[in-house]
Design an enzyme around this catalytic site. Structure first.
Site, short mmCIF file in Angstrom:
data_model
loop_
_atom_site.label_atom_id
_atom_site.label_comp_id
_atom_site.label_asym_id
_atom_site.label_seq_id
_atom_site.Cartn_x
_atom_site.Cartn_y
_atom_site.Cartn_z
N ASP A 68 38.58 37.74 31.11
CA ASP A 68 37.50 36.64 32.05
C ASP A 68 36.90 37.82 33.35
OD1 ASP A 68 39.70 36.54 33.32
OD2 ASP A 68 39.62 34.21 32.19
N ASP A 137 44.78 22.20 33.69
CA ASP A 137 43.57 21.46 33.01
C ASP A 137 44.27 21.78 31.56
OD1 ASP A 137 42.52 23.75 32.73
OD2 ASP A 137 40.63 22.44 33.17
N HIS A 139 43.82 24.51 29.96
CA HIS A 139 43.22 25.56 29.87
C HIS A 139 43.22 27.09 29.71
CE1 HIS A 139 41.66 26.51 34.26
NE2 HIS A 139 42.88 28.04 33.72
N GLU A 144 37.50 25.75 29.18
CA GLU A 144 38.17 24.23 29.53
C GLU A 144 38.05 22.83 28.51
OE1 GLU A 144 38.81 24.17 32.93
OE2 GLU A 144 37.80 25.84 34.01
C1 F6R Z 1 43.07 33.91 34.39
C2 F6R Z 1 42.86 33.49 33.48
C3 F6R Z 1 43.30 31.44 33.73
C4 F6R Z 1 44.03 31.21 34.11
C5 F6R Z 1 44.84 30.34 34.74
C6 F6R Z 1 46.07 29.64 35.29
O1 F6R Z 1 42.21 35.73 33.92
O2 F6R Z 1 42.24 33.28 32.68
O3 F6R Z 1 43.03 30.60 32.58
O4 F6R Z 1 45.21 32.03 33.50
O5 F6R Z 1 43.82 29.30 34.76
O6 F6R Z 1 46.16 30.64 36.61
P1 F6R Z 1 47.14 30.97 38.10
O7 F6R Z 1 47.79 31.81 36.69
O8 F6R Z 1 46.04 31.04 39.29
O9 F6R Z 1 47.95 29.37 38.11
#
Ligand code: F6R
Length: 260
Positions: A68, A137, A139, A144
């Protein structure tokens, strides 16, 4: 689904790096690696950099695709995911930057770019291994709760919560991107191996729901249960609420014995 519960963040990261490097070594001619940003994979990236430096782990035939990117941020913007990847991985390994792909948040036609991104993945032969984190959450990528479980790469509107959360990285809240390009759940599911990492007590509840709860668009990571080769590597804190903890540990021991 294979679940590995490791003592702490360092062990989790080492195990993840072992898996990534093992797959890379098996497929020496051309390896397509899917990558994530965020805090979870930082230890994995550090370990891959160490393996490159000390053990000669070779990235010259590796192509990467990131999950992303924020819309409106150029690759050299310090808050862009492209910049994050340069700083935390790409600048420290022998990867050819021509083989690095992060969605282009500045693309004039974002929809067309999303389609093009999917085509680039297909043309590269598909993703061999996709690294994933899990959001609070549930994702994966920016999918989301409520995202279609068959979704493809597309532009998503960020939730107000995410925008407020991100405000600390910008001068003021108006500068925080409101949209992001993200690979869809369906796009992620096409990776040959999915490697999902989680650490810390904050992830324990959602991880247990994703791994052992019902498959639901409310927790897009629960689709890992449908993947033919999903590997989940967590630290003890994140794994604390898994019901089948003892069984996962038993399996790991039995598999190790088989190799001997
Ligand atoms: C980032 C991504 C997100 C993160 C997720 C966890 O490229 O795709 O889905 O993997 O939000 O974030 P952290 O690792 O910061 O807890």
């Amino acid at each position: 689904m294979q679940v590995f519960i490791k003592k702490d963040y360092e062990e989790m990261s080492r195990k993840a790096a072992e898996i990534v490097a093992g797959e890379m070594r098996k497929k020496k001619d051309h390896f397509v690696l899917g990558l994530a940003t965020g805090s979870t994979p930082l230890g994995l990236y550090k370990e891959l950099i160490r393996m490159h430096r000390d053990e000669g782990l070779d990235f010259s035939k590796v192509t990467t695709f990131n999950l992303d990117e924020y819309c409106g941020l150029a690759p050299d913007h310090p808050q862009s995911y492209h910049y994050f990847m340069d700083e935390n991985l790409f600048n420290h390994i022998n990867i050819d930057k021509k083989n690095v792909h992060v969605p282009d948040g500045m693309a004039k036609d974002l929809e067309a770019h999303c389609q093009e991104y999917e085509k680039m993945i297909r043309d590269a032969g598909g993703i061999d291994l996709q690294v994933l984190g899990i959001g609070g959450d549930g994702h994966i990528a920016f999918n989301e709760p409520g995202s279609s479980l068959g979704s493809r790469t597309r532009v998503k509107t960020l939730t107000e919560e995410t925008i407020e959360d991100n405000a600390r990285f910008f001068k003021n809240i108006d500068e925080v991107p409101k949209y992001a390009i993200t690979m869809g759940v369906g796009s992620v599911m096409e990776a040959k191996i999915c490697l999902l990492l989680a650490n810390g007590a904050k992830k324990a509840e959602v991880l247990a729901k994703a791994v052992e709860g019902p498959i639901t668009a409310e927790i897009t990571a629960s689709m890992m249960q449908m993947h033919p080769r999903a590997i989940i590597v967590v630290d003890e804190e994140a794994g604390a609420k898994l019901k089948r903890k003892d069984y996962y540990r038993h399996v790991e021991k039995m598999v190790d014995l088989l190799k001997k």
